[in-house]
Design an enzyme around this catalytic site. Structure first.
Site, PDB file in Angstrom:
ATOM      1  N   GLY A  96       0.839  -1.204   0.000  1.00 24.96           N
ATOM      2  CA  GLY A  96       0.000   0.000   0.000  1.00 24.96           C
ATOM      3  C   GLY A  96       0.866   1.243   0.000  1.00 24.96           C
ATOM      4  N   ILE A 139       6.924  -8.301   6.354  1.00 30.78           N
ATOM      5  CA  ILE A 139       7.137  -9.713   6.705  1.00 30.78           C
ATOM      6  C   ILE A 139       6.496 -10.618   5.645  1.00 30.78           C
ATOM      7  CG2 ILE A 139       7.207  -9.252   9.194  1.00 30.78           C
ATOM      8  CD1 ILE A 139       4.386 -10.635   9.336  1.00 30.78           C
ATOM      9  N   ASP A 140       5.617 -10.047   4.809  1.00 30.98           N
ATOM     10  CA  ASP A 140       4.879 -10.864   3.845  1.00 30.98           C
ATOM     11  C   ASP A 140       5.710 -11.241   2.616  1.00 30.98           C
ATOM     12  OD1 ASP A 140       2.801 -10.366   5.589  1.00 30.98           O
ATOM     13  OD2 ASP A 140       1.951  -8.751   4.377  1.00 30.98           O
TER      14      ASP A 140
HETATM   15  O1  F6P Z   1       1.559  -6.782   6.179  1.00 26.28           O
HETATM   16  C1  F6P Z   1       2.039  -7.275   7.383  1.00 26.28           C
HETATM   17  C2  F6P Z   1       0.945  -7.909   8.181  1.00 26.28           C
HETATM   18  O2  F6P Z   1       1.474  -8.373   9.406  1.00 26.28           O
HETATM   19  C3  F6P Z   1       0.199  -9.031   7.469  1.00 26.28           C
HETATM   20  O3  F6P Z   1       0.899 -10.245   7.477  1.00 26.28           O
HETATM   21  C4  F6P Z   1      -1.107  -9.045   8.202  1.00 26.28           C
HETATM   22  O4  F6P Z   1      -2.143  -9.529   7.383  1.00 26.28           O
HETATM   23  C5  F6P Z   1      -1.331  -7.596   8.538  1.00 26.28           C
HETATM   24  O5  F6P Z   1      -0.063  -6.974   8.471  1.00 26.28           O
HETATM   25  C6  F6P Z   1      -1.924  -7.328   9.889  1.00 26.28           C
HETATM   26  O6  F6P Z   1      -2.261  -5.997   9.938  1.00 26.28           O
HETATM   27  P1  F6P Z   1      -2.465  -5.141  11.253  1.00 26.28           P
HETATM   28  O7  F6P Z   1      -1.131  -4.926  11.874  1.00 26.28           O
HETATM   29  O8  F6P Z   1      -3.061  -3.869  10.778  1.00 26.28           O
HETATM   30  O9  F6P Z   1      -3.353  -5.933  12.143  1.00 26.28           O
END
Ligand code: F6P
Length: 357
Positions: free
Chosen positions: A113, A135-136
């Site tokens: 994003g 981390i993805d």
């Molecule tokens: O993009 C990193 C991440 O940890 C994803 O693996 C997960 O889906 C998302 O962020 C969780 O988002 P948030 O921290 O907004 O709960």
């Protein structure tokens, strides 16, 4: 005098602080006379004009620290051009604040994003350099993102720890691993941790197939099984749905997440008791691994080099073990998913690992 802004945006991860440090140290080395503006909480700080002029000492002692000293927030790209109730035009506000700080360049650390918004700012005429964080590991234009390696260590340790208790009790465990819409983290952790079934979004799963594998393991005298489920995993039925149908189906899902649903499906089909573990944000917490410290430093110093060369509108990416400049326009809006015919998938299958397909 060079004026450089830095911000970290989106979900945090390990490696942000070493990357910030890498940028700053290399800038001080390259220019000597440099003013670094630490923008608070990602794009939010840029919109609201919240920043701090950093001291050289601010960048010391942060190499091993998790999180981000600058703070971060999620500012969805789809809302960037929408004027909110407060009447603020976010894009114009960011351009105005960039100009007020008289920045020569803004270095943005973020994931998918974040890169869409960074590209928007670059196309609006600002000098932007980005670094690939998540981390993805789902960012286009780089073989690996920083944060991935540390999260992989955590996720693998979770699977390792489940193994000993699963073996002792002869139990079935479902572990749900982060990764958003890509299966990288679960795939790597599943292989490294020796999971028996790995479910990733790129390969839709059949619950009957998972049950079949568990039953055959039981017949072979293996009373336990580890099913590693990516948080973005989808069933065969879901994979055939339209986007709208999928959204509605997920909204109606009784279970809190897909890991719990898979556990229930296994219980119903096999009669076995199933335990669920969701390590969640622990995967992005704590100190960066040695490799992430190294990688973040390599990326950070590349940003300084690009600034020195006045080469703007690029992300520092790793390709074939070289840190290279990748045009932002190529990165923005493109997701890097696991190719289903990749060597990694073939390797996993070759040792009898199942993807539930
Ligand atoms: O993009 C990193 C991440 O940890 C994803 O693996 C997960 O889906 C998302 O962020 C969780 O988002 P948030 O921290 O907004 O709960």
């Amino acid at each position: 005098m060079k004026r450089i802004g830095i911000l970290t945006s989106g979900g945090d991860c390990q490696g942000l602080n070493p990357a910030i440090r890498g940028v700053a140290k290399a800038l001080y080395e390259a220019f000597g006379d440099v003013k670094i503006y630490g923008i608070k909480d990602g794009y939010k700080g840029l919109i609201e004009g919240e920043y701090e002029i950093m001291k050289k000492s601010d960048f010391s002692g942060i190499l091993t620290m998790g999180g981000t000293i600058l703070g971060t927030s999620r500012q969805p790209f789809k809302k960037m051009r929408i004027i909110g109730d407060d009447g603020v035009d976010k894009v114009q506000a960011m351009i105005k604040n960039y100009k007020e700080m008289k920045l020569d360049c803004l270095v943005i650390l973020g994931g998918n994003g974040t890169h869409k918004s960074a590209n928007l700012l670059s196309e609006s005429g600002l000098n932007i350099i980005t670094l690939p964080k998540t981390i993805d590991n789902d960012l286009w234009g780089t073989d690996i993102t920083f944060g991935f390696h540390s999260a992989l260590d955590v996720a693998t340790e979770v699977i390792d720890r489940l193994h000993t208790t699963a073996t002792s009790h002869g139990r079935i465990f479902v572990v749900e691993i982060m990764g958003h819409k890509a299966g990288w983290l679960n795939l790597y952790a599943g292989i490294a941790g020796g999971a028996d079934v790995i479910l990733i979004p790129e390969i839709p799963y059949s619950k009957e197939k998972i049950a079949e594998i568990i039953e055959s393991r039981t017949k072979d005298g293996k009373g336990f099984s580890i099913v590693a489920v990516a948080e973005g995993a989808v069933s065969l039925e879901e994979s055939k749905m339209s986007k709208k149908e999928f959204k509605a189906a997920r909204a109606a899902m009784r279970q809190p997440s897909v890991g719990y649903r898979v556990a229930e499906e296994i219980e119903l089909l096999t009669g076995h008791d199933v335990r669920v573990t969701v390590p969640g944000h622990i995967q992005r917490g704590g100190s960066p691994s040695a490799y992430d410290r190294f990688l973040s430093t390599m990326f950070g110093t590349k940003a300084a080099e690009l600034i020195k060369n006045e080469q703007y509108g690029y992300m520092a990416g790793l390709k074939n073990n070289e840190v290279v400049a990748v045009p932002l326009s190529e990165v923005a809006g493109r997701l890097k998913c696991v190719p289903t015919d990749s060597q990694i998938i073939k390797t996993a299958r070759s040792i009898g690992l199942s993807f539930g397909d």
